[in-house]
Design an enzyme around this catalytic site. Structure first.
Site, short mmCIF file in Angstrom:
data_model
loop_
_atom_site.label_atom_id
_atom_site.label_comp_id
_atom_site.label_asym_id
_atom_site.label_seq_id
_atom_site.Cartn_x
_atom_site.Cartn_y
_atom_site.Cartn_z
N SER A 250 -15.17 39.94 3.61
CA SER A 250 -15.04 38.60 4.15
C SER A 250 -14.66 37.58 3.08
O SER A 250 -13.67 37.77 2.39
CB SER A 250 -16.34 38.23 4.85
OG SER A 250 -16.07 37.27 5.82
N LYS A 254 -11.60 37.83 0.23
CA LYS A 254 -10.58 36.87 -0.23
C LYS A 254 -10.62 36.81 -1.76
O LYS A 254 -9.59 36.86 -2.44
CB LYS A 254 -10.87 35.47 0.34
CG LYS A 254 -11.01 35.40 1.89
CD LYS A 254 -11.27 33.97 2.36
CE LYS A 254 -12.12 33.81 3.63
NZ LYS A 254 -11.59 34.25 4.88
N TRP A 341 -11.91 36.96 14.91
CA TRP A 341 -11.82 35.74 14.08
C TRP A 341 -10.96 35.98 12.84
O TRP A 341 -10.21 35.12 12.40
CB TRP A 341 -13.25 35.33 13.70
CG TRP A 341 -13.44 34.07 12.93
CD1 TRP A 341 -14.03 33.95 11.70
CD2 TRP A 341 -13.12 32.73 13.33
NE1 TRP A 341 -14.08 32.63 11.32
CE2 TRP A 341 -13.53 31.86 12.30
CE3 TRP A 341 -12.51 32.19 14.47
CZ2 TRP A 341 -13.35 30.48 12.36
CZ3 TRP A 341 -12.33 30.80 14.53
CH2 TRP A 341 -12.75 29.97 13.48
N HIS A 391 -18.32 42.11 12.59
CA HIS A 391 -18.01 41.66 11.23
C HIS A 391 -19.13 42.08 10.29
O HIS A 391 -20.22 41.52 10.30
CB HIS A 391 -17.88 40.13 11.29
CG HIS A 391 -17.49 39.49 10.00
ND1 HIS A 391 -16.24 39.65 9.44
CD2 HIS A 391 -18.18 38.66 9.17
CE1 HIS A 391 -16.18 38.95 8.32
NE2 HIS A 391 -17.34 38.34 8.14
C1 GTR Z 1 -16.64 32.83 8.27
C2 GTR Z 1 -15.32 32.34 7.76
C3 GTR Z 1 -14.46 33.52 7.41
C4 GTR Z 1 -15.20 34.52 6.56
C5 GTR Z 1 -16.64 34.69 6.97
C6 GTR Z 1 -17.55 35.42 5.98
O1 GTR Z 1 -17.45 31.81 8.69
O2 GTR Z 1 -14.73 31.55 8.75
O3 GTR Z 1 -13.26 33.08 6.79
O4 GTR Z 1 -15.12 34.16 5.22
O5 GTR Z 1 -17.26 33.49 7.21
O6 GTR Z 1 -17.42 35.27 4.77
O7 GTR Z 1 -18.45 36.11 6.45
#
Ligand code: GTR
Length: 411
Positions: A250, A254, A341, A391
């Site tokens: 996540s 990045k 997402w 996720h």
């Molecule tokens: C979310 C965000 C994503 C991702 C995620 C995470 O809220 O919108 O871009 O980074 O968090 O890190 O779990």
């Protein structure tokens, strides 16, 4: 964070393929002046630096060049960890010029009886104590996000927080396959909230108060921190730092991509569900957008990135070119069905688009335009999978990463 502004400016997130506005992706092999790159040499001497600079000035901010003086403090070594199968070591990177700056506390597991194994390098979200219930791991005393289950209260971990994210770090499996792991809490470098920089690395290096439009922010700091972990690993004879695999989930996915793009010492990169601002294409408007990213997390990306809020079509590049900066090194992009997402299909398309660059090196990336069904990894040097479920980082993901590492890194 600024929810009112978000609602005023942005429509509901789009999850409808037919509602994606048409877009064209820049060809990674065409320079900004229209010249075509045809060899790996040209890619390295002409295109790579140009793209790196674009991502620095437009997305992540420029990483400061100044080196911080460091001292490595070995805090503990236990050669009978994980039921005697592993060596567990804890090391702190002390920033010697700044005694008040929190240290970067690294936790390493190394399989016993394996000489200098490859090492996965990645940040954890909730402190080193969260990856395992082993009591020998120091409980982090740093700022942590509170948990509804009461295991983190007043932003501090309790003993009950041990192992809360152990399902994301299947240490027994990793060790049994002959790999080591080096991890640290990402908040050691910058707690993940808009004021976090005040107690982190940015309080001494490129603080927002001096910042230009291309000033680095938190994602840049975390990427930089991965390189600092690697600096340490290069001095530790227990692991093979030449086979270090940058890994992140996540927001840390990045950061891992940005770390791998800038620091070619990373032998491979794995980005799990990294989404917008990570592996996913920005011009493909699906799920999270640049506007939402910059609104929810104003401390992650450089101020210049905000100029693309609501207008990804204006970006002179897209995230497939970030992925291409990993070439010719092995790259894994992973998605989850329950994580729309992050735009799983956009992550696949982006990974697919790196193929011409890997080809320059005689390497095969993802050579199909067909987005694979769940639980069907595709590609060679560049690989992709989508699994069922939400996720997260699951055992299934690690099994694929380990197979991939066996084929592409361990050799
Ligand atoms: C979310 C965000 C994503 C991702 C995620 C995470 O809220 O919108 O871009 O980074 O968090 O890190 O779990």
């Amino acid at each position: 964070f600024h929810q009112a502004t978000l609602h005023a400016q942005s429509p509901e997130p789009n999850y409808d393929e037919t509602k994606i506005p048409p877009y064209t992706l820049p060809d990674p092999l065409v320079t900004p002046t229209g010249k075509r790159i045809t060899t790996a040499r040209q890619w390295e001497s002409q295109q790579r630096a140009v793209l790196l600079k674009q991502f620095a000035t437009q997305v992540y901010g420029v990483t400061p060049e100044r080196r911080l003086a460091t001292r490595y403090e070995i805090k503990s070594v236990d050669s009978s960890a994980l039921g005697g199968t592993a060596i567990r070591k804890q090391i702190s990177i002390i920033w010697t010029e700044y005694p008040n700056l929190p240290s970067l506390d690294i936790l390493i597991y190394v399989p016993k009886g394996v000489k200098r194994p490859p090492v996965f390098v990645g940040f954890n979200y909730m402190g080193n104590h969260s990856i395992s219930t082993e009591p020998g791991i120091t409980l982090s005393t740093r700022w942590l996000p509170n948990r509804p289950d009461g295991k983190v209260v007043n932003n501090r971990a309790t003993e009950a927080a041990r192992g809360v994210q152990r399902s994301r770090w299947p240490l027994e499996l990793i060790i049994s396959k002959g790999y080591s792991v080096a991890t640290a809490y990402y908040g050691d470098l910058e707690p993940d909230h808009p004021e976090g920089w005040r107690t982190g690395i940015r309080s001494v290096l490129g603080p927002p108060t001096e910042q230009k439009s291309d000033g680095w922010q938190a994602i840049g700091v975390w990427a930089w921190g991965m390189s600092r972990m690697l600096d340490y690993l290069e001095t530790d004879g227990l692991v093979d730092a030449r086979r270090a695999i940058a890994l992140g989930h996540s927001r840390q996915g990045k950061a891992a991509l940005w770390a791998g793009a800038q620091d070619t010492r990373f032998a491979a990169v794995i980005a799990n569900e990294s989404g917008e601002g990570g592996a996913a294409l920005s011009k493909r408007v699906f799920g999270e957008t640049i506007l939402r990213l910059n609104t929810s997390f104003p401390h992650w990306f450089c101020p210049q990135y905000r100029t693309y809020n609501n207008r990804p079509e204006a970006l002179p590049f897209d995230q497939h070119q970030l992925l291409a900066l990993i070439a010719p090194r092995p790259l894994y992009v992973a998605s989850a069905q329950g994580d729309q997402w992050a735009d799983p299909k956009g992550e696949f398309m982006s990974a697919r688009q790196t193929d011409p660059v890997y080809k320059l090196y005689g390497k095969k990336g993802i050579v199909t335009d067909d987005w694979p069904p769940v639980h069907t990894p595709v590609g060679e040097t560049v690989r992709y999978h989508i699994r069922t479920g939400e996720h997260d980082v699951k055992q299934y993901d690690w099994e694929q990463f380990l197979n991939f590492a066996d084929q592409q890194v361990k050799k």
